[in-house]
Design a protein around this motif. Structure first.
Motif, short mmCIF file in Angstrom:
data_model
loop_
_atom_site.label_atom_id
_atom_site.label_comp_id
_atom_site.label_asym_id
_atom_site.label_seq_id
_atom_site.Cartn_x
_atom_site.Cartn_y
_atom_site.Cartn_z
N GLU A 175 33.08 19.51 54.72
CA GLU A 175 32.01 19.63 53.74
C GLU A 175 30.99 20.72 54.06
O GLU A 175 30.52 21.43 53.20
CB GLU A 175 31.28 18.30 53.60
CG GLU A 175 31.76 17.55 52.38
CD GLU A 175 31.22 16.15 52.33
OE1 GLU A 175 30.17 15.88 52.92
OE2 GLU A 175 31.89 15.32 51.69
N ASN A 176 30.64 20.79 55.34
CA ASN A 176 29.60 21.76 55.67
C ASN A 176 30.15 22.93 56.46
O ASN A 176 29.48 23.49 57.30
CB ASN A 176 28.45 21.08 56.42
CG ASN A 176 28.99 20.12 57.45
OD1 ASN A 176 30.18 20.21 57.77
ND2 ASN A 176 28.17 19.24 57.96
N VAL A 177 31.39 23.25 56.19
CA VAL A 177 31.99 24.36 56.91
C VAL A 177 31.42 25.67 56.39
O VAL A 177 31.13 25.81 55.20
CB VAL A 177 33.53 24.31 56.80
CG1 VAL A 177 34.03 25.08 55.60
CG2 VAL A 177 34.18 24.82 58.05
N GLU A 178 31.20 26.58 57.31
CA GLU A 178 30.70 27.89 56.91
C GLU A 178 31.90 28.79 56.65
O GLU A 178 32.91 28.67 57.34
CB GLU A 178 29.93 28.49 58.09
CG GLU A 178 28.49 28.76 57.81
CD GLU A 178 27.85 29.30 59.06
OE1 GLU A 178 27.96 30.51 59.29
OE2 GLU A 178 27.27 28.48 59.82
N PHE A 179 31.78 29.67 55.70
CA PHE A 179 32.88 30.58 55.42
C PHE A 179 32.63 31.83 56.26
O PHE A 179 31.79 32.65 55.94
CB PHE A 179 32.89 30.91 53.93
CG PHE A 179 34.22 31.35 53.42
CD1 PHE A 179 35.18 31.87 54.26
CD2 PHE A 179 34.52 31.23 52.07
CE1 PHE A 179 36.41 32.27 53.78
CE2 PHE A 179 35.75 31.63 51.57
CZ PHE A 179 36.69 32.16 52.43
N VAL A 180 33.37 31.95 57.36
CA VAL A 180 33.08 33.01 58.32
C VAL A 180 33.94 34.25 58.04
O VAL A 180 35.15 34.13 57.84
CB VAL A 180 33.36 32.51 59.76
CG1 VAL A 180 33.05 33.59 60.78
CG2 VAL A 180 32.57 31.25 60.04
N GLY A 181 33.33 35.38 58.04
CA GLY A 181 34.08 36.62 57.85
C GLY A 181 33.17 37.81 57.93
O GLY A 181 32.11 37.82 57.31
N THR A 182 33.56 38.80 58.74
CA THR A 182 32.72 39.99 58.88
C THR A 182 33.55 41.26 58.67
O THR A 182 32.99 42.34 58.51
CB THR A 182 32.08 40.07 60.27
OG1 THR A 182 33.14 40.02 61.24
CG2 THR A 182 31.13 38.91 60.54
N CYS A 183 34.87 41.13 58.68
CA CYS A 183 35.69 42.35 58.55
C CYS A 183 35.66 42.82 57.10
O CYS A 183 35.31 42.07 56.19
CB CYS A 183 37.11 42.09 59.02
SG CYS A 183 38.05 41.01 57.94
N LYS A 351 45.90 37.56 61.36
CA LYS A 351 46.21 38.66 62.30
C LYS A 351 45.71 40.01 61.80
O LYS A 351 45.52 40.93 62.57
CB LYS A 351 47.71 38.68 62.63
CG LYS A 351 48.62 39.11 61.50
CD LYS A 351 50.03 39.32 62.08
CE LYS A 351 50.97 39.91 61.05
NZ LYS A 351 51.28 39.02 59.91
N ASP A 352 45.48 40.11 60.49
CA ASP A 352 45.01 41.38 59.93
C ASP A 352 43.50 41.43 59.76
O ASP A 352 42.98 42.25 59.02
CB ASP A 352 45.68 41.63 58.57
CG ASP A 352 47.17 41.73 58.70
OD1 ASP A 352 47.64 42.22 59.74
OD2 ASP A 352 47.89 41.30 57.77
N ARG A 353 42.79 40.51 60.41
CA ARG A 353 41.34 40.49 60.20
C ARG A 353 40.56 41.07 61.36
O ARG A 353 39.36 40.81 61.52
CB ARG A 353 40.86 39.05 59.94
CG ARG A 353 41.40 38.51 58.64
CD ARG A 353 40.71 37.24 58.22
NE ARG A 353 41.53 36.48 57.31
CZ ARG A 353 41.24 35.28 56.85
NH1 ARG A 353 40.12 34.70 57.25
NH2 ARG A 353 42.05 34.65 56.03
N GLY A 354 41.24 41.85 62.21
CA GLY A 354 40.56 42.57 63.30
C GLY A 354 39.69 41.66 64.15
O GLY A 354 40.13 40.58 64.57
N ASN A 355 38.46 42.09 64.35
CA ASN A 355 37.56 41.38 65.26
C ASN A 355 37.12 40.01 64.72
O ASN A 355 36.57 39.19 65.44
CB ASN A 355 36.34 42.25 65.53
CG ASN A 355 35.66 41.82 66.79
OD1 ASN A 355 36.33 41.60 67.80
ND2 ASN A 355 34.36 41.63 66.74
N ASP A 356 37.40 39.74 63.45
CA ASP A 356 37.07 38.42 62.90
C ASP A 356 37.76 37.29 63.66
O ASP A 356 37.30 36.16 63.65
CB ASP A 356 37.51 38.34 61.43
CG ASP A 356 36.34 38.64 60.50
OD1 ASP A 356 35.31 39.11 61.01
OD2 ASP A 356 36.47 38.40 59.29
N LYS A 357 38.89 37.64 64.30
CA LYS A 357 39.59 36.61 65.08
C LYS A 357 38.67 36.08 66.17
O LYS A 357 38.59 34.89 66.41
CB LYS A 357 40.86 37.22 65.70
CG LYS A 357 41.98 37.35 64.69
CD LYS A 357 43.15 38.10 65.26
CE LYS A 357 42.94 39.57 65.01
NZ LYS A 357 44.13 40.39 65.26
#
Ligand SMILES: Nc1ncnc2c1ncn2[C@@H]1O[C@H](COP(=O)(O)OP(=O)(O)OP(=O)(O)O)[C@@H](O)[C@H]1O
Ligand SMILES: [Mg+2]
Length: 488
Positions: A175-183, A351-357
């Motif tokens: 429910e309170n998960v953050e949608f993480v992504g910077t790439c 695997k294609d999200r670079g440093n987001d991993k």
């Protein structure tokens, strides 16, 4: 570290068993999980009963011998009744010498206040009515870990998560998960979500399993004008075909054998809000026609009903299948595909999200450490390298599972690639001829990466092996396996 508070004061008690009459004993180090007896127990059986005087009566606690030597016998309690457990806790509390702690009763570190231990973070407010309950919640994973040599840790973690969800945690994890992504790829996804959310059109979300399709659907809902109205999920793959129609459209009383009451379908329940058709690629052709009809005119009919009803539902669908291909192969109706794919969002593989991993891994490590009340840990350098290089076929879901497991297994302040279970990927010796299949699964050096590295190093095998952190024979094997031509 101990998981339970032990009494320093000895306690008079009685033990009994089928084999002998009641016998007076002195219990030492009494805690919620067990105690120690200086006496030897005149019983060959492992299970005995301990009677502890409690107010006007006695507490009867079944116990199991776990160790017996010249010094005495260690017993583990087998308490199954909540009432006995709570009474034993009360008994322990009332027999403590002091309740203002100088050192932590769990980890023995020096304390400057007696509310929370700064080292192990366990609460020390033992008279709080929620205390034992919370303490058990906090120590649950440690307790499981102690059993882990007998049971598979993955099963335990799975069990814990379900247990935690159903019994202990008040909120739902997702429910309170953050949608993480910077790439860049993910920033583009966020921008698409913002664009499409306010438009009242269908959205098709594509992406491999575990890439966050459901998260995208929820994010669209949150940002849409339908927020606060129903968000109904139906997973087309998890419901047997013959029940799916009833789930989607509902039925009238007596529509078929077993239809004892009227049932609203999910489409009807989503009225005013959003219907998320997950795994739409699995929808049988017969139902595809029905869904199409509903998408065209917004009209639904319960099974066995003559009356139709108009509903106002926005549809978001998701699949990890190549729907265009499914259309070509005749498994998915073209007209439905065009209706659903007005606006498509395709999630990149992890695997294609670079440093987001690394960003995601750090996010989950921090989050779970907090949730499980484990001291914050960091990834070791080899873990970061493994995270960056591993293929992540199960995407973010796999990352989450691996981190959960690693946190429990990790012995130090660092989580290593071994804890993550991706260290064997760097093992150089793999027998390809026998284990092609297995190798594929374990490989993290894909063909393109190998070719690129070989080219970078002018096809020098030693340098390529060094750069990829594997042995030369592995590179030779990989070249053979991928059938790469090496220029003479
Ligand atoms: N970018 C992200 N940030 C944070 N959590 C994420 C992210 N992507 C996925 N997750 C989490 O990963 C898990 C899997 O995501 P989700 O269920 O949305 O994937 P999915 O694409 O629907 O997978 P499947 O095809 O297997 O149903 C969820 O717990 C989700 O919260
Ligand atoms: Mg999903």
């Amino acid at each position: 570290m101990r998981l339970d508070i032990r009494l320093k004061k000895p306690v008079n008690a009685i033990i009994s068993s089928e084999e002998f009459e009641k016998k007076r004993v002195i219990l030492e180090g009494l805690s919620l999980s067990g105690c120690f007896l200086k006496n030897k127990i005149p019983s060959k059986k492992d299970i005995i009963e301990i009677l502890i005087p409690y107010k006007d009566t006695e507490l009867r606690i079944p116990a199991k011998k776990i160790r017996e030597d010249d010094k005495g016998t260690a017993l583990e309690f087998l308490i199954t009744e909540k009432e006995i457990f709570l009474k034993l806790w009360k008994f322990i509390c009332s027999n403590l010498y002091s309740t203002s702690w100088e050192t932590c009763p769990y980890c023995n570190s020096l304390l400057d206040n007696d509310v929370v231990c700064p080292n192990c973070h366990f609460s020390l407010e033992i008279f709080n009515s929620e205390y034992v309950f919370n303490h058990f919640k906090q120590t649950f994973l440690y307790r499981l870990k102690n059993l882990s040599n007998q049971i598979k840790i993955d099963d335990l973690i799975e069990f814990y998560i379900n247990f935690n969800k159903s019994l202990l945690s008040k909120g739902n994890y997702d429910e309170n998960v953050e949608f993480v992504g910077t790439c860049e790829k993910m920033l583009k996804i966020f921008s698409l979500i913002r664009k499409v959310a306010p438009l009242d059109i269908p959205v098709l979300i594509l992406g491999e399993s575990g890439t966050g399709k459901e998260l995208v659907a929820k994010a669209i809902y949150e940002k849409s004008s339908r927020k606060g109205r129903p968000f109904i999920v139906i997973n087309c793959a998890s419901i047997p075909e013959n029940l799916l129609e009833a789930e989607l459209f509902g039925y009238e009383k007596g529509a078929f054998t077993g239809a004892y009451n009227v049932k609203n379908g999910k489409v009807e329940l989503a009225n005013g809000g959003i219907l998320f058709l997950d795994e739409i690629g699995e929808l049988p052709l017969s139902l595809q026609a029905k869904i199409l009809r509903f998408l065209e005119d917004g009209i639904v009919e319960r099974i066995g009903s003559e009356k139709s009803k108009k509903v106002d539902v926005r549809v978001i669908a998701a699949t990890n299948r190549d729907l265009e291909n499914e259309v070509k192969n005749g498994n998915f109706r073209a007209d439905l595909y065009y209706r659903l794919s007005v606006f498509t969002i395709e999630l990149p593989s992890l695997k294609d999200r670079g440093n987001d991993k690394i960003v995601l891994a750090n996010y989950f490590l921090k989050r779970f450490a907090k949730e499980y009340n484990i001291n914050f840990k960091q990834f070791s350098e080899d873990a970061k390298k493994a995270i960056m290089e591993y293929d992540w076929p199960g995407n973010v879901r796999e990352l989450i599972n691996k981190i959960r497991r690693a946190l429990v297994l990790s012995e130090s302040t660092e989580v290593t690639s071994k804890d993550l279970g991706i260290d064997e990927l760097t093992e150089p010796m793999i027998n390809f001829s026998q284990e092609n299949k297995k190798y594929r699964r374990r490989s993290y050096i894909d063909k393109n990466k190998l070719i690129k590295t070989l080219e970078n190093y002018n096809f020098n095998i030693s340098k390529t092996a060094k750069a990829l952190n594997v042995s030369r024979p592995t590179i030779y094997n990989l070249i053979k396996y991928y059938e790469i031509n090496i220029p003479k």
